[in-house]
Each structure stands twice: as C-alpha cells, then as structure tokens.
Design a protein around this motif. Structure first.
Motif, PDB file in Angstrom:
ATOM      1  N   LEU A  91       0.757  -1.107  -0.010  1.00 16.85           N
ATOM      2  CA  LEU A  91       0.039   0.056   0.049  1.00 16.85           C
ATOM      3  C   LEU A  91       0.995   1.294   0.002  1.00 16.85           C
ATOM      4  O   LEU A  91       0.566   2.277  -0.750  1.00 16.85           O
ATOM      5  CB  LEU A  91      -0.851   0.050   1.254  1.00 16.85           C
ATOM      6  N   ARG A  92       1.960   1.186   0.827  1.00 16.73           N
ATOM      7  CA  ARG A  92       2.556   2.572   0.937  1.00 16.73           C
ATOM      8  C   ARG A  92       3.467   2.678  -0.357  1.00 16.73           C
ATOM      9  O   ARG A  92       3.724   3.781  -0.967  1.00 16.73           O
ATOM     10  CB  ARG A  92       3.684   2.445   2.069  1.00 16.73           C
ATOM     11  N   ARG A  93       4.051   1.583  -0.929  1.00 15.65           N
ATOM     12  CA  ARG A  93       5.000   1.657  -2.171  1.00 15.65           C
ATOM     13  C   ARG A  93       4.029   2.025  -3.205  1.00 15.65           C
ATOM     14  O   ARG A  93       4.544   2.709  -4.195  1.00 15.65           O
ATOM     15  CB  ARG A  93       5.575   0.273  -2.310  1.00 15.65           C
ATOM     16  N   GLU A  98       6.889   3.484  -5.496  1.00 13.82           N
ATOM     17  CA  GLU A  98       8.350   2.544  -4.788  1.00 13.82           C
ATOM     18  C   GLU A  98       8.088   1.306  -5.119  1.00 13.82           C
ATOM     19  O   GLU A  98       8.802   0.513  -4.403  1.00 13.82           O
ATOM     20  CB  GLU A  98       8.860   2.915  -3.413  1.00 13.82           C
ATOM     21  N   LEU A  99       7.364   0.712  -6.030  1.00  8.32           N
ATOM     22  CA  LEU A  99       7.256  -0.785  -6.051  1.00  8.32           C
ATOM     23  C   LEU A  99       8.276  -1.443  -7.073  1.00  8.32           C
ATOM     24  O   LEU A  99       8.527  -2.615  -6.716  1.00  8.32           O
ATOM     25  CB  LEU A  99       5.803  -1.020  -6.858  1.00  8.32           C
ATOM     26  N   SER A 100       8.862  -0.540  -7.858  1.00  4.40           N
ATOM     27  CA  SER A 100      10.117  -0.946  -8.532  1.00  4.40           C
ATOM     28  C   SER A 100      11.232  -1.570  -7.735  1.00  4.40           C
ATOM     29  O   SER A 100      12.128  -2.445  -8.235  1.00  4.40           O
ATOM     30  CB  SER A 100      10.667  -0.022  -9.324  1.00  4.40           C
ATOM     31  N   GLU A 101      11.336  -0.984  -6.353  1.00  8.22           N
ATOM     32  CA  GLU A 101      12.630  -1.604  -5.541  1.00  8.22           C
ATOM     33  C   GLU A 101      12.189  -2.899  -5.123  1.00  8.22           C
ATOM     34  O   GLU A 101      13.169  -3.378  -4.761  1.00  8.22           O
ATOM     35  CB  GLU A 101      12.395  -0.387  -4.358  1.00  8.22           C
ATOM     36  N   GLN A 118       4.164  13.029  -5.850  1.00  3.37           N
ATOM     37  CA  GLN A 118       5.164  13.007  -4.761  1.00  3.37           C
ATOM     38  C   GLN A 118       4.299  12.834  -3.433  1.00  3.37           C
ATOM     39  O   GLN A 118       4.435  13.437  -2.464  1.00  3.37           O
ATOM     40  CB  GLN A 118       5.685  14.433  -4.805  1.00  3.37           C
ATOM     41  N   PHE A 119       3.599  11.762  -3.530  1.00  4.21           N
ATOM     42  CA  PHE A 119       2.918  11.452  -2.128  1.00  4.21           C
ATOM     43  C   PHE A 119       3.852  11.348  -0.920  1.00  4.21           C
ATOM     44  O   PHE A 119       3.181  11.420   0.063  1.00  4.21           O
ATOM     45  CB  PHE A 119       1.870  10.159  -2.432  1.00  4.21           C
ATOM     46  N   ALA A 177      -0.878   4.540   3.011  1.00  4.62           N
ATOM     47  CA  ALA A 177      -1.634   3.759   2.833  1.00  4.62           C
ATOM     48  C   ALA A 177      -3.073   4.339   2.557  1.00  4.62           C
ATOM     49  O   ALA A 177      -3.657   3.922   1.702  1.00  4.62           O
ATOM     50  CB  ALA A 177      -1.981   2.952   4.103  1.00  4.62           C
ATOM     51  N   MET A 178      -3.390   5.610   3.018  1.00  4.22           N
ATOM     52  CA  MET A 178      -4.589   6.427   2.711  1.00  4.22           C
ATOM     53  C   MET A 178      -4.390   6.582   1.403  1.00  4.22           C
ATOM     54  O   MET A 178      -5.518   6.875   0.516  1.00  4.22           O
ATOM     55  CB  MET A 178      -4.680   7.476   3.497  1.00  4.22           C
TER      56      MET A 178
END
Length: 795
Positions: A91-93, A98-101, A118-119, A177-178
C-alpha cells in the motif's frame, strides 16, 4: 517394479532425492512457521503506558483491551504488522511510486505515473500538520508496527521470495496507505475530465448530449427527482461516427464495468424492533489474498464503549463500524474532487501564464530505485496549482489541482467517529475528514439517520456555466476560475431523518440542485443498483438484520429484464437465429437473476454487451484508438440510455454501419453472442453464468511459486451476483465486506469478509469466514469467544 529390482546406484539416487524433497519441505515448513504471528504469551515494550490484552477468537479477530487510545493504537499496529505487513508495504509503495524497488522493471511505468504526485512528501507534510494528540497516536502506532515486525521469528515469507528485506514503518506511511485509497477511488491523472473533453470536442453537439447524458430513468437519488433522458435523435447518421466495419476486429469489446465503490443503506428507528436505526454497508473493491480490510474490536474504558468494524492495515483508525452509540458506513461518491488546468506556455516552454503574469515552472527531481537495475530519475514540473500531469487531446499541457495534494486531504479526523454519540455529531465531523470523498451513511441508538459527504469539498469560484464547467479542463490563467479553500461544515450537503426513514447510496447520484453542485457532477455510476436497493427498502415496513442482509444478497436481474424480453422475442420471431428453440427455452427459464446455474442470464448479458459494443460503443472505441489518456470505460457508463432509445425506436438514419436495418443488426448480435459463447466447444446449455463468474481471489505472489502457489489463493468457486444489482460480484472484484448493525445491539449484527483475517498461509484462520461470505450465511458482527490471549506489557 519394487526398489530391489532397480540398480543399486538408482535406488540410492531415488532415496537421496526423496530425502532432499522431505528436507526441503521440512525447511520450508519451518521457515514459514517461524513467521507466524504470536497468539499467546507476553511481549514487553517501552512504548506502552499500561498493559494491553489482545484476545483473538477462532477466526483471529482481536478484541483489544487497554486503558487509553494510544496504547490501543500500539496494539493495533502490532497486530497489523504481525498479520499483514507485506500488504501494508504494498500500500505505501503503491502510492509512493516505490514498487520497482521490490519488483524491478515490471513496476517502473506504474511508479513513474504515480511519482508525479510525490505522495511521500505530501504524507510527511500531512503528519506535520496534525495536532499533538494525533501525532503522538501515529508515532505510537508506528512503534507498534515495528515492534510487531521485530517480534516475528522470520520476516513475512514474501520477502524471501523477493530476496529483499522489509523496511521499517515510518510515521508518514499511514498516509501513504490512505493515498493508495485515493488512487483506487479517484482518477489520479484526471482521466474522466480529459475523456469528457475528447467526447465534447470530437462529436457533434447533439451526439455528445445523446451519448453522455446526466442520467435518466434508472436514477434513484434520496433527494430530488430522477433525470429525464433526452431521447431526441441526433441528425448525423450513427454509421458515420463509428469504426468502419472492416476494422471492428481491432476494436476493444464493450463489457459491463463495475465501478470501485460500495452499497450502503439505512432505516430509522421507526422501522426496526429497536429504538435505534440500522445500517448495512458493503464496500466493493478488488478482491485479493489477504483481504484489504482487517477486522478488529476494542474497548475504550474512558468512554465505556466498544468499537468494532474494519481497519485498513497501515492506518490506526476504524474505517467503518459501530461504537454502540452510532454505526456508520461509506460508499464512494464519484463527485468532483479535482480539476485539470489548461496551461498557456511561452515560446521557450519554461514559463506559464497565471493571474499575476508569467511564472517559471519549478522542477523537482525524483529518484526511482529499481531492483537489479540502475536508479532512474524523473523530472516533475510544478505550477502554482499543482504538478504538470501531461497533455490534453489538443497537445496543451495540463496541471492538476486535487484535494489529495492539499494538507486538508489527509488527516486522522475519521478516528473521532469512535467517540461520536449521535448522527448530528457524526455529520459535523465528516466535513473535516481527510479521506477520499465518501457518502457517509450513519445511524444512532436514538433512531436517527443521516447522510452527508465525508472528506473535503473544494469551494469553487467562477464555474457557473456549461462552458466553464468543472467537468472539463479549463484555463485558470485569468483568475476567473479558482478554488477558494474548502467548504465549512455548515455549508455541506446533508440529509437527516428523511420523511420515509430510509437512506440509500450506491455510487450513483444521491442528491440534486445546489447540493449536487457542491459535490460536483462527477462520473457517477448508472443508478440501476441504487434503484434496486431503494425498491427493496420500500417493499417492507419493518427490518431485522436478516432482512438487511437479504438486500445485500439481492441478485435479481431487474436491469436486464427488458433485454431478456427483447432477445426472447427475437428468438421466437426470427428463423435466422441459430439454435432458436434451445435459445428460447433457456431464455424462458433464465431464473430472472444472476444465478451461477443460469445459462439464460449469461446469454442476455453478453447479448446486451454485443449490441452496445456494435452500435454506440463503436463511437467510443474509435475515440479510444485515436486519443491518449482517454478512458473508454468511464465514457461508456451511460450508453444504456442512448442504445436502448435507438433499438426501441429503430430509426433508419441510424442503423449501425454494415447493416440494412435494425432487425438485421439485432439478429446478427444474437448470433454473434451464441457463436462467441460456444467457441469453447461446449453446448449452449452448459454455458452458465457461474462458468464466467468464477472467483479468482489470489495472493499477489502466488503465480511466482511453482506447484504450490495456488495454495495461497481462495477456491475458484462459481458465484451468483453481477454488475447492476446489490450483490455485486466479479471474479476479482465485489463486496470486500458486508456489515449489518444497529448501534447498541451489536450482538445481533452480521458481518462477512472475503478471504480471512491472516496473510499467513499456515495460519489456522487463513481462510476462516470466507465460506460465510461466499454462501451469504449470517455470521456474527462481534468477535466470538476468546481462543488465544496475548499480553503487551510496559517494560
């Protein structure tokens, strides 16, 4: 052949292989077992003020007992991390880009698209804008998350598969997450406004009005009348606007779209056996393993109340539920919470026009970390209104003004619902909630009920005509159009204790007139589902929890009944229809509902999709092929109205391209439907709705685990339910939870949740409760008897 007849070397090899398999299985089991959450015992920590107890029932649903809300937040964070940390991480990624990490190049395009917002920076700013009490609560929750992660014997198994260690939770991650919910519930790149502008500028005015109406006979608002669809036929022939017939094979196929949203409805105390009102809520989201929600219950000793419902892992608040004084639920509003701004740019392209003259763009560089690849950089242009998100169909740059970008768009105001005592208090709180705009439906123990918008509503200035509507991208450079902050609670639209003692919402338009103007004319769902709920509510004068559940499970095909009659008449009257006798029999016995055993229902549904796709839908498909950032799904929501007008009036001037008349067209679509359905070689009688509507609720990494990956998924069961009815159901989408409760009478409440409470495949409650959700059994709202007790103690 027995082993004694094999060569000795081969016998030894087989025995060695068997031992290696057993050892690997044993190691795998040990490894997985080490990451199971703690269910019993005692954990000491410095962050607690006093002892907290966590009592889990057989389904793993916790009841938290603590002396203050801060300690309860710590315990909730501990539980979220122990049961769902990988889900929280996704959720945060997801919103931070930042999922590519974790996933490498496969997620890079997603990250680039999302990073423009830029969340992560906005999440940190949202934390800094909180009051001291909320900041302390979030810090304590974050400490609980990291303590829960540290107390696992091994990191969640997903990180071993990805060969990446988990990163600690940070205070701003709750808001990330929100923000993932914002991305789920609202178009993050203004696709709806941009699509409307394409339709408006590409079609003759009469065709645009015909294909994109505000609503019609399927409307069912709680305030104001249904709209009247203007069925005045356009002048230019339909065939001239469509994809040419020989290009049809390359066009997208029209399919019913289920909006991410929800149902909720309530009745006042005069319609229940209690003094209190009663509410039902089912939130429609993508279905995965684990479920997006985490069930929880906690006691607030200072207020002498129990709070029960569902939480979002990563956030320390109750999302929907009951506190014994009020009960509340949400549905997505599909209101207007963003504006795309057409920029006037100088010849050099480095400045844009504002009410104060030319301003230079500011640019920020974001670094994207990509697993097993070099870092990538992304330059983000900023304006005084928001980031540049791309170009419109006229190649003009666009900036985005979005509630989610402001500090007001994310806060912890929702947690104040836990202590609210009445509908009036809850309605007042809703206006300051920093969440994606929602229809709030709330009832209290005195029998009151109310509706309003939860989440911030922008105060727009200058948007006062169709030409200057906020539905389309507009030029803000003169200062005539702008946002003047946000509406106050006193200015919010609301409906309290309506005359019929009934409230319902289902993602369609809820109100009219000035109240609708404040919410905005957004991409509302077709009202058929909302109308069916209203009819169910008005069919009775007294409601129990089981009566409310029956509405949630209502899968009658009221919306498709006229299409069934149309196709049945065609089958009876046209010898050109293939297999007409069998088709007639299946349609006559179609059951009138989205039954998993019905072949007739599937035939009617696919026939309607083919008729729309080959007529009005081909206009939308043509624009989709020719235009970037055009969303054909949102543009197609109201095609039911013009399509039905055309096939009932059958104007010769608007026969679809490639056909001599409407009758030939309809017969062709009937035959196409039958051919498509039997392409798999099965006879028509075996083409049931359940075959097409089989659950595919999967863990995100199950496909990466050879042979055993499917054990992470829920069973692939055929399901009742569909799109335009209360029981919304698709293979990967549907009611993520169902709740029925009267505040003060929670012991009689009902709750369903797809999948189970835990994200760990070895958990004894990994899938417990899922069968009740599938079968619609009335399972309890409150947690059951204690099976395990875990104690968290101050060090």
């Amino acid at each position: 052949m027995s082993l004694r007849f094999l060569p000795r070397w081969l016998t030894h090899a087989l025995l060695l292989f068997t031992l290696l398999v057993i050892a690997a299985a044993g190691y795998g089991y040990w490894f997985l077992h080490a990451s199971l959450p703690k269910l019993e015992g005692n954990v000491t920590t410095e962050q607690l003020h006093s002892t907290v107890t966590i009592d889990r029932d057989a389904q793993g649903i916790p009841t938290i007992g603590g002396s203050n809300r801060s300690d309860i937040a710590f315990a909730l964070g501990f539980l979220h991390a122990q049961e769902r940390f990988f889900q929280m991480d996704l959720l945060r990624r997801n919103s931070a880009g930042e999922l590519s990490e974790l996933f490498g190049i496969l997620a890079l395009n997603h990250d680039k698209a999302v990073r423009v917002h830029q969340f992560r920076k906005r999440a940190l700013r949202a934390f800094q804008a909180l009051g001291p009490e909320d900041q302390t609560l979030l810090k304590t929750y974050t400490a609980g998350v990291n303590k829960g992660l540290d107390e696992l014997g091994k990191a969640p198994f997903e990180y071993a598969l990805l060969r990446t260690p988990p990163k600690p939770w940070q205070v701003e991650d709750a808001f990330l997450a929100m923000f993932s919910m914002y991305i789920d519930l609202q178009p993050e790149l203004s696709e709806y406004e941009r699509s409307l502008a394409v339709l408006r500028d590409s079609l003759p005015a009469d065709w645009y009005a015909f294909l994109v109406p505000e609503g019609g006979e399927w409307d069912a608002p709680i305030e104001g009348p249904a709209y009247v669809f203007n069925d005045r036929l356009p002048t230019q022939p339909l065939a001239q606007l469509q994809i040419p017939q020989d290009a049809e094979a390359t066009a997208a196929v029209y399919q019913d779209f289920v909006a991410v949203g929800s149902n909720n409805w309530s009745v006042g105390g005069s319609l229940t056996d209690y003094p209190s009102g009663m509410i039902a809520n089912d939130m429609h989201l993508g279905l995965n393993v684990p479920n997006i929600w985490y069930r929880a219950s906690w006691h607030l000793p200072a207020d002498k109340r129990r709070v029960t419902g569902v939480t979002l892992p990563g956030v320390p608040v109750m999302v929907v539920g009951s506190n014994e004084h009020i009960a509340w639920g949400f549905t997505n509003t599909y209101g207007d919470y963003q504006d795309s701004i057409v920029l006037t740019v100088n010849d050099a392209g480095d400045a844009y026009l504002t009410p104060d003259g030319w301003q230079p763009f500011t640019t920020e560089i974001e670094t994207l970390k990509v697993k097993d690849e070099p870092d990538e950089t992304l330059a983000i242009k900023h304006t005084i209104w928001g980031p540049v998100i791309g170009e419109d169909h006229k190649h003009r740059p666009l900036a985005l003004r979005w509630v989610a970008h402001d500090p007001e768009g994310a806060n912890l105001q929702l947690r104040q619902m836990e202590a609210a005592n009445s509908v009036d208090e809850a309605i007042q709180l809703a206006a300051n909630m920093g969440i994606p705009g929602q229809n709030l439906n709330v009832v209290d123990h005195d029998g009151n009920q109310g509706w309003t918008i939860a989440g911030r509503l922008p105060k727009r200035v200058g948007f006062n005509s169709e030409r200057l509507s906020s539905k389309y991208p507009q030029d803000w450079s003169t200062g005539e159009l702008h946002w003047d902050g946000y509406l106050s609670a006193a200015e919010y639209p609301k409906v309290i204790n309506p005359a019929g003692s009934r409230i319902w919402t289902a993602n369609a338009r809820v109100v009219s007139g000035s109240m609708l103007d404040k919410i905005g004319h957004g991409s509302y769902a077709l009202g058929a589902r909302q109308q069916q709920i209203a009819k169910d509510l008005n069919s009775k004068t007294l409601f129990s929890e089981q009566d409310m559940l029956a509405i949630a499970l209502d899968d009658r095909a009221l919306f498709l009944s006229r299409w069934q009659q149309l196709l049945l008449n065609l089958a009876r009257e046209n010898s050109d229809i293939q297999n007409a006798a069998t088709l007639t029999e299946l349609l006559e016995n179609w059951q009138g509902r989205a039954s998993k055993t019905s072949a007739g229902y599937l035939i009617v549904k696919r026939f309607r999709e083919n008729v729309i796709g080959a007529s009005t839908g081909r206009v939308i498909q043509k624009l989709d092929e020719d235009t970037d950032f055009f969303d054909p799904v949102r543009a197609s929501v109201y095609l039911e109205y013009p399509t039905w007008a055309l096939i009932t009036e059958q104007p010769a001037a608007h026969v679809p391209e490639g056909y001599r008349n409407w009758q030939e067209f309809l017969v062709a679509q009937a035959n196409r439907t039958l051919n498509d359905l039997t392409e798999n070689g099965k006879p028509l009688r075996e083409q049931t709705w359940g075959e097409a509507n089989t659950l595919a609720i999967r863990h995100p990494l199950s496909g990466a685990i050879p042979l055993l990956g499917n054990l992470l998924n829920m069973p692939g069961q055929p399901m009742d339910g569909d799109t335009y009815m209360p029981r919304v159901q698709k293979p990967k989408m549907g009611a993520s939870e169902r709740m029925v409760v009267a505040p003060g009478h929670e012991e009689n409440g009902i709750f369903h949740m797809a999948a189970g409470q835990s994200g760990h495949p070895l958990s004894s409650y990994y899938a417990l409760g899922h069968r009740d959700w599938v079968e619609g059994n009335a399972s309890p709202f409150l947690p059951g008897p204690e099976k395990w007790r875990l104690t968290l103690s101050p060090q």
